[in-house]
Motif scaffolding. Structure first.
Motif, mmCIF file in Angstrom:
data_model
loop_
_atom_site.group_PDB
_atom_site.id
_atom_site.type_symbol
_atom_site.label_atom_id
_atom_site.label_comp_id
_atom_site.label_asym_id
_atom_site.label_seq_id
_atom_site.Cartn_x
_atom_site.Cartn_y
_atom_site.Cartn_z
ATOM 1 N N LEU A 128 45.031 11.235 -4.902
ATOM 2 C CA LEU A 128 46.470 11.101 -4.686
ATOM 3 C C LEU A 128 46.782 9.896 -3.806
ATOM 4 C CD1 LEU A 128 47.717 14.788 -4.187
ATOM 5 C CD2 LEU A 128 47.976 13.320 -6.192
ATOM 6 N N THR A 129 45.998 9.725 -2.754
ATOM 7 C CA THR A 129 46.189 8.560 -1.892
ATOM 8 C C THR A 129 45.928 7.270 -2.674
ATOM 9 O OG1 THR A 129 45.518 9.834 0.055
ATOM 10 C CG2 THR A 129 45.487 7.440 0.252
ATOM 11 N N GLY A 130 44.896 7.286 -3.521
ATOM 12 C CA GLY A 130 44.606 6.112 -4.342
ATOM 13 C C GLY A 130 45.735 5.777 -5.292
ATOM 14 N N TRP A 131 46.323 6.814 -5.906
ATOM 15 C CA TRP A 131 47.442 6.578 -6.825
ATOM 16 C C TRP A 131 48.651 6.007 -6.067
ATOM 17 C CZ3 TRP A 131 52.526 7.765 -7.616
ATOM 18 C CH2 TRP A 131 53.036 7.534 -8.894
ATOM 19 N N LEU A 132 48.970 6.596 -4.919
ATOM 20 C CA LEU A 132 50.105 6.108 -4.138
ATOM 21 C C LEU A 132 49.877 4.687 -3.638
ATOM 22 C CD1 LEU A 132 51.193 9.215 -2.002
ATOM 23 C CD2 LEU A 132 52.478 8.092 -3.824
ATOM 24 N N ASP A 133 48.640 4.386 -3.261
ATOM 25 C CA ASP A 133 48.329 3.028 -2.798
ATOM 26 C C ASP A 133 48.579 2.013 -3.914
ATOM 27 O OD1 ASP A 133 47.095 1.148 -0.811
ATOM 28 O OD2 ASP A 133 45.608 0.963 -2.401
ATOM 29 N N ARG A 134 48.133 2.346 -5.122
ATOM 30 C CA ARG A 134 48.371 1.445 -6.263
ATOM 31 C C ARG A 134 49.863 1.321 -6.559
ATOM 32 N NH1 ARG A 134 48.794 2.609 -11.615
ATOM 33 N NH2 ARG A 134 47.943 4.714 -11.347
ATOM 34 N N TYR A 135 50.589 2.428 -6.477
ATOM 35 C CA TYR A 135 52.034 2.440 -6.737
ATOM 36 C C TYR A 135 52.769 1.556 -5.719
ATOM 37 C CZ TYR A 135 56.740 4.368 -7.421
ATOM 38 O OH TYR A 135 58.090 4.521 -7.658
ATOM 39 N N VAL A 136 52.372 1.667 -4.448
ATOM 40 C CA VAL A 136 52.996 0.877 -3.378
ATOM 41 C C VAL A 136 52.749 -0.614 -3.601
ATOM 42 C CG1 VAL A 136 52.771 0.284 -0.926
ATOM 43 C CG2 VAL A 136 53.045 2.671 -1.617
ATOM 44 N N ARG A 137 51.510 -0.968 -3.968
ATOM 45 C CA ARG A 137 51.186 -2.384 -4.179
ATOM 46 C C ARG A 137 51.919 -2.948 -5.397
ATOM 47 N NH1 ARG A 137 46.328 -2.598 -5.689
ATOM 48 N NH2 ARG A 137 45.466 -0.541 -5.250
ATOM 49 N N GLN A 138 52.067 -2.140 -6.444
ATOM 50 C CA GLN A 138 52.785 -2.598 -7.633
ATOM 51 C C GLN A 138 54.243 -2.909 -7.332
ATOM 52 O OE1 GLN A 138 52.169 0.549 -10.474
ATOM 53 N NE2 GLN A 138 50.351 -0.423 -11.373
ATOM 54 N N HIS A 139 54.845 -2.138 -6.437
ATOM 55 C CA HIS A 139 56.269 -2.306 -6.123
ATOM 56 C C HIS A 139 56.503 -3.120 -4.846
ATOM 57 C CE1 HIS A 139 56.342 1.077 -8.969
ATOM 58 N NE2 HIS A 139 57.597 0.755 -9.197
ATOM 59 N N ASP A 145 51.507 4.439 6.543
ATOM 60 C CA ASP A 145 50.661 5.637 6.522
ATOM 61 C C ASP A 145 50.768 6.326 5.163
ATOM 62 O OD1 ASP A 145 49.091 7.805 7.055
ATOM 63 O OD2 ASP A 145 50.260 8.546 8.751
ATOM 64 N N ILE A 146 50.035 5.818 4.182
ATOM 65 C CA ILE A 146 50.072 6.399 2.836
ATOM 66 C C ILE A 146 49.512 7.815 2.851
ATOM 67 C CG2 ILE A 146 49.108 6.202 0.502
ATOM 68 C CD1 ILE A 146 49.326 3.221 0.715
ATOM 69 N N CYS A 147 48.511 8.064 3.703
ATOM 70 C CA CYS A 147 47.890 9.394 3.760
ATOM 71 C C CYS A 147 48.912 10.471 4.104
ATOM 72 C CB CYS A 147 46.755 9.405 4.777
ATOM 73 S SG CYS A 147 45.317 8.438 4.297
ATOM 74 N N MET A 148 49.877 10.148 4.961
ATOM 75 C CA MET A 148 50.899 11.124 5.329
ATOM 76 C C MET A 148 51.707 11.542 4.098
ATOM 77 S SD MET A 148 54.132 10.713 7.948
ATOM 78 C CE MET A 148 54.965 9.547 6.854
ATOM 79 N N TYR A 149 52.082 10.565 3.282
ATOM 80 C CA TYR A 149 52.837 10.874 2.072
ATOM 81 C C TYR A 149 51.969 11.606 1.051
ATOM 82 C CZ TYR A 149 56.490 7.798 3.860
ATOM 83 O OH TYR A 149 57.489 7.233 4.630
ATOM 84 N N GLN A 196 63.250 5.712 -2.079
ATOM 85 C CA GLN A 196 64.358 5.474 -1.164
ATOM 86 C C GLN A 196 63.858 5.139 0.230
ATOM 87 O OE1 GLN A 196 67.151 8.717 -1.018
ATOM 88 N NE2 GLN A 196 68.560 7.656 0.335
ATOM 89 N N GLU A 197 62.846 5.875 0.675
ATOM 90 C CA GLU A 197 62.268 5.639 2.000
ATOM 91 C C GLU A 197 61.620 4.261 2.078
ATOM 92 O OE1 GLU A 197 60.886 6.870 5.946
ATOM 93 O OE2 GLU A 197 62.391 7.681 4.577
ATOM 94 N N CYS A 198 60.846 3.916 1.046
ATOM 95 C CA CYS A 198 60.152 2.623 1.038
ATOM 96 C C CYS A 198 61.135 1.454 0.944
ATOM 97 C CB CYS A 198 59.172 2.554 -0.130
ATOM 98 S SG CYS A 198 57.738 3.655 0.056
ATOM 99 N N ALA A 199 62.167 1.611 0.139
ATOM 100 C CA ALA A 199 63.170 0.556 -0.011
ATOM 101 C C ALA A 199 63.891 0.317 1.305
ATOM 102 C CB ALA A 199 64.176 0.922 -1.108
ATOM 103 N N GLY A 200 64.127 1.395 2.044
ATOM 104 C CA GLY A 200 64.787 1.261 3.342
ATOM 105 C C GLY A 200 63.927 0.596 4.382
ATOM 106 N N ASN A 201 62.582 0.705 4.211
ATOM 107 C CA ASN A 201 61.656 0.120 5.171
ATOM 108 C C ASN A 201 61.223 -1.292 4.814
ATOM 109 O OD1 ASN A 201 61.683 2.449 6.689
ATOM 110 N ND2 ASN A 201 59.879 3.330 5.671
ATOM 111 N N THR A 202 61.602 -1.769 3.622
ATOM 112 C CA THR A 202 61.161 -3.076 3.144
ATOM 113 C C THR A 202 62.139 -4.154 3.567
ATOM 114 O OG1 THR A 202 60.063 -2.091 1.244
ATOM 115 C CG2 THR A 202 60.542 -4.436 1.126
#
Length: 205
Positions: A128-139, A145-149, A196-202
């Protein structure tokens, strides 16, 4: 018998012994008897009792590799399929029984607590962390803290059903019947909030 087959048979036997006898009463002799193998064979593959049970817990509960996911163009569907594959492995009755035994043993056994702590500390490379990490890098998101999510996502999906299974001993048919709609809804809700959270932090470039 191939080495991988012997290894799986030994781990199956170790799981049975842990559930029947508890960690303190478990021994390499008992595992050898349950696996129908010699104790010498066990020690050729595992250096000690703690090493054996460390491997058991890691491979059966932490180091899970589900089938390859599809739907690369649809994140919600891809995440749903990943959760389904992961859930089919972790929520199996034999895995739930192992988790029950570990919950009981963790109160009494310093060895089990140490094993769980060491695995938890090294558990950042889960799927799950690996998938989210790839998703974050793509966008091109900035996430500290990806592990928290990842833990949040696990808790609202597989973790929730795992707690229900531990409490109610739900059958596999019930789990399979209800997993996909629940996981699909959870994936859509999670991704909407995550985006929404990531867009607000970018910071705009």
């Amino acid at each position: 018998m191939e080495e991988c087959e012997r290894r799986e048979r030994i781990l199956d036997a170790a799981s049975e012994v842990l559930q029947q006898c508890g960690y303190h009463a478990a021994s390499m002799d008992k595992v050898a008897q349950h696996s129908a193998m010699s104790k010498r064979t066990l020690y050729q593959m595992f250096h000690s009792k703690q090493d054996l049970f460390h491997t058991l817990i890691n491979t059966r509960l932490f180091n899970v590799t589900p089938d390859e996911c599809h739907y690369r163009d649809n994140p919600a569907e891809e995440l749903t399929e990943l959760l389904m594959n992961l859930g089919r492995i972790i929520l199996r009755p034999d895995r739930i029984s192992l988790i029950r035994a570990l919950i009981t043993e963790s109160q009494e056994s310093a060895d089990i607590r140490q094993i769980l702590t060491s695995l938890r500390a090294g558990g950042k490379e889960n799927v799950l962390t690996g998938w989210l990490d790839r998703y974050v890098r793509q966008h091109h998101y900035e996430v500290s803290d990806i592990c928290m999510y990842s833990n949040m996502l696990f808790g609202m999906t597989i973790g929730d059903m795992m707690l229900q299974s531990l409490a109610c001993a739900s059958g596999t048919a019930w789990i399979e019947q209800n997993m996909r709609p629940r996981f699909h809804k959870a994936a859509r809700i999670f991704l909407a909030g995550f985006q929404q959270e990531c867009a607000g932090n970018t910071t705009p470039r």
